[in-house]
Design an enzyme around this catalytic site. Sequence first.
Site, PDB file in Angstrom:
ATOM      1  N   ASN A   1       0.991  -1.290  -0.143  1.00  0.00           N
ATOM      2  CA  ASN A   1       0.036   0.050  -0.176  1.00  0.00           C
ATOM      3  C   ASN A   1       0.976   1.367  -0.021  1.00  0.00           C
ATOM      4  O   ASN A   1       0.384   2.310  -0.711  1.00  0.00           O
ATOM      5  CB  ASN A   1      -0.979   0.049   1.075  1.00  0.00           C
ATOM      6  CG  ASN A   1      -0.425  -0.166   2.583  1.00  0.00           C
ATOM      7  OD1 ASN A   1       0.686  -0.867   2.657  1.00  0.00           O
ATOM      8  ND2 ASN A   1      -0.841   0.570   3.527  1.00  0.00           N
TER       9      ASN A   1
ATOM     10  N   GLY B   1       2.681  -5.498   7.471  1.00  0.00           N
ATOM     11  CA  GLY B   1       1.890  -6.195   6.591  1.00  0.00           C
ATOM     12  C   GLY B   1       0.458  -6.603   7.419  1.00  0.00           C
ATOM     13  O   GLY B   1       0.161  -6.079   8.490  1.00  0.00           O
ATOM     14  N   SER B   2       0.010  -7.788   6.927  1.00  0.00           N
ATOM     15  CA  SER B   2      -1.350  -8.313   7.856  1.00  0.00           C
ATOM     16  C   SER B   2      -1.194  -8.945   9.056  1.00  0.00           C
ATOM     17  O   SER B   2       0.250  -9.571   9.101  1.00  0.00           O
ATOM     18  CB  SER B   2      -2.187  -9.349   7.046  1.00  0.00           C
ATOM     19  OG  SER B   2      -1.414 -10.441   6.545  1.00  0.00           O
TER      20      SER B   2
ATOM     21  N   GLU C   1       4.679  -4.338  11.946  1.00  0.00           N
ATOM     22  CA  GLU C   1       3.712  -2.936  11.940  1.00  0.00           C
ATOM     23  C   GLU C   1       2.659  -3.559  11.204  1.00  0.00           C
ATOM     24  O   GLU C   1       2.649  -4.058  10.043  1.00  0.00           O
ATOM     25  CB  GLU C   1       4.423  -1.925  11.273  1.00  0.00           C
ATOM     26  CG  GLU C   1       5.588  -1.312  11.849  1.00  0.00           C
ATOM     27  CD  GLU C   1       5.085  -0.345  12.715  1.00  0.00           C
ATOM     28  OE1 GLU C   1       3.947  -0.237  13.221  1.00  0.00           O
ATOM     29  OE2 GLU C   1       6.022  -0.118  13.939  1.00  0.00           O
ATOM     30  N   LEU C   2       1.455  -3.971  11.816  1.00  0.00           N
ATOM     31  CA  LEU C   2       0.416  -4.781  11.212  1.00  0.00           C
ATOM     32  C   LEU C   2      -0.914  -3.921  11.110  1.00  0.00           C
ATOM     33  O   LEU C   2      -0.686  -2.699  10.910  1.00  0.00           O
ATOM     34  CB  LEU C   2       0.090  -5.926  12.432  1.00  0.00           C
ATOM     35  CG  LEU C   2       1.476  -6.741  12.652  1.00  0.00           C
ATOM     36  CD1 LEU C   2       1.180  -7.714  13.518  1.00  0.00           C
ATOM     37  CD2 LEU C   2       2.079  -7.257  11.487  1.00  0.00           C
TER      38      LEU C   2
ATOM     39  N   CYS D   1      -3.490   0.975   6.917  1.00  0.00           N
ATOM     40  CA  CYS D   1      -3.809   0.516   8.099  1.00  0.00           C
ATOM     41  C   CYS D   1      -4.271   1.545   9.446  1.00  0.00           C
ATOM     42  O   CYS D   1      -4.752   1.261  10.353  1.00  0.00           O
ATOM     43  CB  CYS D   1      -2.679   0.018   8.797  1.00  0.00           C
ATOM     44  SG  CYS D   1      -1.096   0.839   8.676  1.00  0.00           S
TER      45      CYS D   1
ATOM     46  N   GLU E   1     -10.285  -5.501   9.955  1.00  0.00           N
ATOM     47  CA  GLU E   1      -9.814  -4.415   9.217  1.00  0.00           C
ATOM     48  C   GLU E   1     -10.153  -4.232   7.786  1.00  0.00           C
ATOM     49  O   GLU E   1     -10.235  -5.273   6.989  1.00  0.00           O
ATOM     50  CB  GLU E   1      -8.115  -4.749   9.094  1.00  0.00           C
ATOM     51  CG  GLU E   1      -7.490  -3.225   8.292  1.00  0.00           C
ATOM     52  CD  GLU E   1      -5.910  -3.635   8.265  1.00  0.00           C
ATOM     53  OE1 GLU E   1      -5.152  -2.600   8.477  1.00  0.00           O
ATOM     54  OE2 GLU E   1      -5.456  -4.562   8.099  1.00  0.00           O
TER      55      GLU E   1
END
Length: 419
Positions: free
Chosen positions: A98, A173-174, A193-194, A227, A321
């Site tokens: 993203n 990511g996820s 970093e989710l 996010c 999310e």
Amino acid sequence: MRAMPPYERQKVLNHCVTRFTERAEELAQALCIEAGKPIKDSRGEVTRLIDTFRMAAEESVRIEGTVMNLETGARSKGYRGQYRRVPIGACSFISPFNFPLNLAAHKVAPAIAAGCPFVLKPASLTPIGALVIGEVLAETDLPAGAFSILPCKRDGADLFTTDERLKLLSFTGSPDVGWALKAKAGKKKVVLELGGNAAVLVDSDADIDDAVARIVFGAFYQSGQSCIGVQRILVHADVYDTFRDKLVAATGKLISGDPADENTFVGPLIAESEAERLTDWIGKAVDAGGRVLCGGGRDGAILEPTLLENVPRDQAICTEEAFGPVAVLSRFDDFSGALDVINDSAFGLQAGIFTRDLYRMLEAWDRLEVGGVVIGDVPSWRADNMPYGGVKDSGLGREGVRFAIEDMTEIRNLVIRVP
């Protein structure tokens, strides 16, 4: 890399700033074509790429230690101490689709500043920006083997996580993937970093027009693929109707379509399957009693900017999310109770609070279980030098150039006894 003096690392980073500036429009156009990101957002991300490398260049010559007073008791009389930071070693980076330029920059630039060699796996759907970063790094005097940019599918990236030569894994990511990688990472340090389902609260004393303008941006910029994009909107009952009507009107004016069009605000999602998923979530929310205020239509991978209200809080569009241009409105009467609603989430990345009440601001900062509280703006706001990251399922550790450098270095003590 460890032996490079700080001024040489700074020289590399400054070279990147110069070259990225020269290639800015090329980078923006490539990002627009590759990711479907609206061209204005693409140019904005290039600006942040440049800023992040510039900040890293500044920090590269500020990695310092300190002198410590060890004579805290009779047993340590005559002892002196100091410590410095040394590079942790080779690092492994996995970046998302993203923000393929700036989120890669938040890993690469601090590593160079710290003196750490690295391997980077860009998102398999958006590798071009990372390869351009690699092209520019190849123009510098970095030593052989200082970096590798390796586009590959997720199932081909196991060594990014398990190779014991790598001393740090930084993944963006996820949540499902991130926590699974942490479980396999062994002894290495891990920074995650989710995801999130960020909430914003609009109190009764807020400037409604300002809040509407910022929340439209926060919910729908980047086609909602952020996010920290606004997903849950809690509005005080005294101003709910006015706010809702103005937000719906402003959302209806957004232009969806061709990301190369200068007027487009909402472009396609990264894949049509993502738009299909969100359409399904919207349908289930409506079946459960929710109401679509605007949007909801889909044309291939493009989902219209969508607002809903009266959605039960157990619906996926509230608990998971969304990662797309969808947001849910709800009303509240009690500020403290609204903070409880924000905390009622598996995620905890950032939250936004529109209030002019100092004490409510401090209550939000004290009680919200998130990595960052943004007052007078949306949770989608981030400066590239601030400590950024989440709690709960949103991850662990912090990015932001100086804070990433701290993760990529270790403290080494020196103790001197004077007989």
